[in-house]
Design a protein around this motif. Sequence first.
Motif, PDB file in Angstrom:
ATOM      1  N   LEU A  83       1.048  -1.609  -0.476  1.00  0.00           N
ATOM      2  CA  LEU A  83       0.205   0.029   0.222  1.00  0.00           C
ATOM      3  C   LEU A  83       0.926   1.478  -0.215  1.00  0.00           C
ATOM      4  O   LEU A  83       0.395   2.423  -0.606  1.00  0.00           O
ATOM      5  CB  LEU A  83      -1.137   0.461   1.514  1.00  0.00           C
ATOM      6  CG  LEU A  83      -1.874  -0.724   1.755  1.00  0.00           C
ATOM      7  CD1 LEU A  83      -2.701  -1.078   2.352  1.00  0.00           C
ATOM      8  CD2 LEU A  83      -3.122  -0.805  -0.168  1.00  0.00           C
ATOM      9  N   PHE A  84       2.152   1.420   0.449  1.00  0.00           N
ATOM     10  CA  PHE A  84       2.722   2.632   0.611  1.00  0.00           C
ATOM     11  C   PHE A  84       3.553   2.646  -1.504  1.00  0.00           C
ATOM     12  O   PHE A  84       4.116   3.639  -0.606  1.00  0.00           O
ATOM     13  CB  PHE A  84       3.939   2.146   2.136  1.00  0.00           C
ATOM     14  CG  PHE A  84       3.814   1.946   3.054  1.00  0.00           C
ATOM     15  CD1 PHE A  84       2.617   3.159   3.413  1.00  0.00           C
ATOM     16  CD2 PHE A  84       4.123   1.933   4.093  1.00  0.00           C
ATOM     17  CE1 PHE A  84       1.528   3.666   4.673  1.00  0.00           C
ATOM     18  CE2 PHE A  84       3.333   1.527   5.013  1.00  0.00           C
ATOM     19  CZ  PHE A  84       2.630   2.694   5.800  1.00  0.00           C
ATOM     20  N   GLN A  85       3.783   1.463  -1.666  1.00  0.00           N
ATOM     21  CA  GLN A  85       3.975   2.070  -3.249  1.00  0.00           C
ATOM     22  C   GLN A  85       2.733   3.300  -3.533  1.00  0.00           C
ATOM     23  O   GLN A  85       3.137   3.922  -4.899  1.00  0.00           O
ATOM     24  CB  GLN A  85       3.969   1.147  -3.511  1.00  0.00           C
ATOM     25  CG  GLN A  85       4.919  -0.017  -3.391  1.00  0.00           C
ATOM     26  CD  GLN A  85       6.507   0.291  -2.816  1.00  0.00           C
ATOM     27  OE1 GLN A  85       6.835   0.665  -3.589  1.00  0.00           O
ATOM     28  NE2 GLN A  85       6.532  -0.274  -2.071  1.00  0.00           N
ATOM     29  N   HIS A  88      -0.949   8.297  -2.589  1.00  0.00           N
ATOM     30  CA  HIS A  88      -1.854   8.563  -1.683  1.00  0.00           C
ATOM     31  C   HIS A  88      -1.799   8.274  -0.219  1.00  0.00           C
ATOM     32  O   HIS A  88      -2.086   8.630   0.894  1.00  0.00           O
ATOM     33  CB  HIS A  88      -3.171   8.329  -1.985  1.00  0.00           C
ATOM     34  CG  HIS A  88      -3.235   9.130  -3.489  1.00  0.00           C
ATOM     35  ND1 HIS A  88      -2.993  10.255  -3.225  1.00  0.00           N
ATOM     36  CD2 HIS A  88      -3.423   8.689  -4.177  1.00  0.00           C
ATOM     37  CE1 HIS A  88      -3.740  10.852  -4.831  1.00  0.00           C
ATOM     38  NE2 HIS A  88      -3.421   9.422  -5.478  1.00  0.00           N
ATOM     39  N   ILE A  89      -1.195   6.620  -0.091  1.00  0.00           N
ATOM     40  CA  ILE A  89      -1.366   5.919   0.861  1.00  0.00           C
ATOM     41  C   ILE A  89      -0.233   6.050   2.081  1.00  0.00           C
ATOM     42  O   ILE A  89      -0.308   6.016   3.543  1.00  0.00           O
ATOM     43  CB  ILE A  89      -1.641   4.324   0.703  1.00  0.00           C
ATOM     44  CG1 ILE A  89      -2.832   4.002   0.404  1.00  0.00           C
ATOM     45  CG2 ILE A  89      -0.910   4.004   2.291  1.00  0.00           C
ATOM     46  CD1 ILE A  89      -3.981   4.778   0.943  1.00  0.00           C
ATOM     47  N   THR A  91       1.388   9.328   1.742  1.00  0.00           N
ATOM     48  CA  THR A  91       0.852  10.648   2.223  1.00  0.00           C
ATOM     49  C   THR A  91       0.839  10.383   4.205  1.00  0.00           C
ATOM     50  O   THR A  91       0.141  11.009   5.026  1.00  0.00           O
ATOM     51  CB  THR A  91       0.273  11.248   1.903  1.00  0.00           C
ATOM     52  OG1 THR A  91       0.325  11.640   0.591  1.00  0.00           O
ATOM     53  CG2 THR A  91      -0.166  12.678   2.270  1.00  0.00           C
ATOM     54  N   LEU A  92       0.177   9.711   4.407  1.00  0.00           N
ATOM     55  CA  LEU A  92      -0.584   8.966   5.933  1.00  0.00           C
ATOM     56  C   LEU A  92       0.154   8.958   6.770  1.00  0.00           C
ATOM     57  O   LEU A  92       0.571   9.378   7.843  1.00  0.00           O
ATOM     58  CB  LEU A  92      -1.389   7.940   5.937  1.00  0.00           C
ATOM     59  CG  LEU A  92      -3.201   8.070   5.093  1.00  0.00           C
ATOM     60  CD1 LEU A  92      -4.414   7.048   5.079  1.00  0.00           C
ATOM     61  CD2 LEU A  92      -4.061   9.669   5.402  1.00  0.00           C
ATOM     62  N   ARG A  93       1.426   7.778   6.269  1.00  0.00           N
ATOM     63  CA  ARG A  93       1.557   8.122   7.422  1.00  0.00           C
ATOM     64  C   ARG A  93       3.581   9.263   7.360  1.00  0.00           C
ATOM     65  O   ARG A  93       3.876   9.578   8.537  1.00  0.00           O
ATOM     66  CB  ARG A  93       3.749   6.637   6.352  1.00  0.00           C
ATOM     67  CG  ARG A  93       4.087   6.432   7.214  1.00  0.00           C
ATOM     68  CD  ARG A  93       5.121   5.289   7.011  1.00  0.00           C
ATOM     69  NE  ARG A  93       5.643   5.758   5.854  1.00  0.00           N
ATOM     70  CZ  ARG A  93       6.638   4.330   5.350  1.00  0.00           C
ATOM     71  NH1 ARG A  93       6.796   3.896   6.012  1.00  0.00           N
ATOM     72  NH2 ARG A  93       7.287   5.252   3.435  1.00  0.00           N
ATOM     73  N   ASN A  94       2.625   9.974   6.132  1.00  0.00           N
ATOM     74  CA  ASN A  94       3.533  11.072   6.736  1.00  0.00           C
ATOM     75  C   ASN A  94       2.980  11.807   7.268  1.00  0.00           C
ATOM     76  O   ASN A  94       4.494  13.009   8.135  1.00  0.00           O
ATOM     77  CB  ASN A  94       3.640  11.977   5.133  1.00  0.00           C
ATOM     78  CG  ASN A  94       4.638  11.454   4.115  1.00  0.00           C
ATOM     79  OD1 ASN A  94       5.812  10.368   4.898  1.00  0.00           O
ATOM     80  ND2 ASN A  94       4.647  11.178   2.738  1.00  0.00           N
ATOM     81  N   VAL A  95       1.566  12.084   7.382  1.00  0.00           N
ATOM     82  CA  VAL A  95       1.053  13.212   8.454  1.00  0.00           C
ATOM     83  C   VAL A  95       1.659  12.665   9.854  1.00  0.00           C
ATOM     84  O   VAL A  95       1.122  13.310  10.480  1.00  0.00           O
ATOM     85  CB  VAL A  95      -0.307  12.306   7.941  1.00  0.00           C
ATOM     86  CG1 VAL A  95      -1.105  13.655   9.254  1.00  0.00           C
ATOM     87  CG2 VAL A  95      -0.950  13.435   6.927  1.00  0.00           C
ATOM     88  N   PHE A  96       1.611  11.442  10.171  1.00  0.00           N
ATOM     89  CA  PHE A  96       1.699  10.570  11.061  1.00  0.00           C
ATOM     90  C   PHE A  96       3.462  11.093  11.927  1.00  0.00           C
ATOM     91  O   PHE A  96       3.664  11.529  12.362  1.00  0.00           O
ATOM     92  CB  PHE A  96       1.553   9.397  11.528  1.00  0.00           C
ATOM     93  CG  PHE A  96       0.499   8.935  11.669  1.00  0.00           C
ATOM     94  CD1 PHE A  96      -0.262   8.550  12.910  1.00  0.00           C
ATOM     95  CD2 PHE A  96      -0.225   8.457  11.234  1.00  0.00           C
ATOM     96  CE1 PHE A  96      -1.326   8.020  13.193  1.00  0.00           C
ATOM     97  CE2 PHE A  96      -2.014   8.310  10.656  1.00  0.00           C
ATOM     98  CZ  PHE A  96      -2.359   8.432  11.955  1.00  0.00           C
ATOM     99  N   ALA A  97       4.480  10.956  10.810  1.00  0.00           N
ATOM    100  CA  ALA A  97       5.352  11.245  11.480  1.00  0.00           C
ATOM    101  C   ALA A  97       5.619  13.370  11.037  1.00  0.00           C
ATOM    102  O   ALA A  97       6.358  13.672  12.517  1.00  0.00           O
ATOM    103  CB  ALA A  97       6.567  11.252   9.764  1.00  0.00           C
ATOM    104  N   ALA A  98       4.604  13.866  11.225  1.00  0.00           N
ATOM    105  CA  ALA A  98       4.792  15.027  10.949  1.00  0.00           C
ATOM    106  C   ALA A  98       4.181  15.408  12.107  1.00  0.00           C
ATOM    107  O   ALA A  98       4.601  16.414  13.181  1.00  0.00           O
ATOM    108  CB  ALA A  98       4.018  16.149   9.959  1.00  0.00           C
ATOM    109  N   THR A  99       2.871  14.912  12.579  1.00  0.00           N
ATOM    110  CA  THR A  99       2.435  15.606  13.712  1.00  0.00           C
ATOM    111  C   THR A  99       3.814  14.593  15.303  1.00  0.00           C
ATOM    112  O   THR A  99       3.482  15.407  15.887  1.00  0.00           O
ATOM    113  CB  THR A  99       1.082  14.436  14.267  1.00  0.00           C
ATOM    114  OG1 THR A  99       0.256  14.350  13.373  1.00  0.00           O
ATOM    115  CG2 THR A  99       1.470  14.386  15.447  1.00  0.00           C
TER     116      THR A  99
END
Length: 508
Positions: A83-85, A88-89, A91-99
């Motif tokens: 899914l991380f390929q 869009h998916i 980006t969800l992990r990137n949002v958690f990293a930014a948080t």
Amino acid sequence: MEADTPKNGDSLWVKQEIDKIQSHFVSELHRIEGDFNEHFTALNNEFQVRQPKLSEIPLLKKSTREIKESRIFIPRNSVLTDLFQISHIQTLRNVFAATLIILFLHDTIEGIVNDGRLNLDFDVMFESFGKLHIALFIWLLMQLATSILVFFGVYWWANSRNSFKKNLKAYDMAWLFSYISYLIIFLVLPCYQIEKHQFPVASALIVLLEQMRQMMKAHSFVRENIRKNLLLIESKNASVCPDYSKYLYFLFAPTLIYKDEYPRTTTIHWDYVLRMFGQVLASAFYAYYVVERFCLPIFSDLSQNEITLPIFISVLFNSIMPGSLFLLLIFYGFLHCWLNAFAEMLRFADRMFYQDWWNSTSFANYYRTWNIVVHDWLHAYVYRELYVLMGKKNRAIPSICVILLSAVFHEYVMFFALGFFYPVMFILFGVVGLAFLFLIPRNPGPVFNIMIWLFLLIGIGLETCFYFMESFARKICPPSDLFWDKIMPRSFVCHIVSPASKLLRVDL
């Protein structure tokens, strides 16, 4: 200016056509990949069908052929890896990293403003991992016992069995008694050490989770090799025991089902291993900030207030958000990152440690897909064994036993990790979850998926709320030497007058 308009329109048209071609190319690649995986799976299943199966041997009962066979290992990625390929998916992990970065900046800036210095003490984390050196020493002793005693016990049993043909039943019963005694000792001694040294929660969890993992691995190795040797003896072949190297590989491989061979990758990508362990560390710091920023302020203030029903409801709903984050962090940090890191280091090719549990529309599907590693073990050595004993008309009873056994050991881990008995997890998992398993129909659709998420979030919020309440109550309320002090929730029976002349109690 008018002459530029057609050129701009042409360039926009060309860009749209290129995007269409790119989208079509990507969809075709995914289709080809899906067809390849489908044909590979069919080929592997056909190969397995052509191999002699244990269920075809008369020694096993017919009923074992009527349920799913044990896990078949094939090369495949974890769901999130694929899914991380998709950008869009990812980006969800990137949002958690930014948080996580925002939480770190908030803690840093607040320390500079309030104290005039960087506040990087991480007191809660260091306190949770206190006495880690003792916990690691206990883990080393457990690992040596599992590595040596279990293997050579099976080895001696298999190779000495032909010498006791006249007293074969007594010989097998003696070894069975030895094996059960070993499991009891392996279960009791680490718990005794946890109580003796009063381990904090994280250090205790290291010992307890490793204890469970090694016991399940030991049982799988014993069960599979005993079955294999009994079949060989029935066919008048010599007893065998696998190479010690295969057993050692199994002890560290991310699976609880023993096989002599597993599919292996050709190379090890050490950069991938480092990324996975780095994300495990990031998940641990994320959990620390969730506790520090969202849990401690809420529950530390309860000592100044009488816990009435409105306050309890407010605390419960405030616990749902951190509880849901704990759920996601445990899933991502352990089931994805930690297991994938070990799989990569050991070139273990089957990375199906979980499935798309977030799409579940029933609790039955959620239980099966949340943790495939443990589910495979429960299905192979609890469900199938009970199914064989009870027959095909009693499929519900093995399912109930699997859920109850899992709930008991979840509560066992929480009891010794937290130092008190508060069966919230057992009630929610083994009683409420078991009821939902049979009451909620298995219908697809977004409504049932929303329902599963609703119950899941409320349940994890209740667990977070009750366990934190009890932990703070046990820090504030004086202990008692009575036996009931360990098993009676102190947050319900403690009546300590605080400086504000309030009572710390639950008045529901």
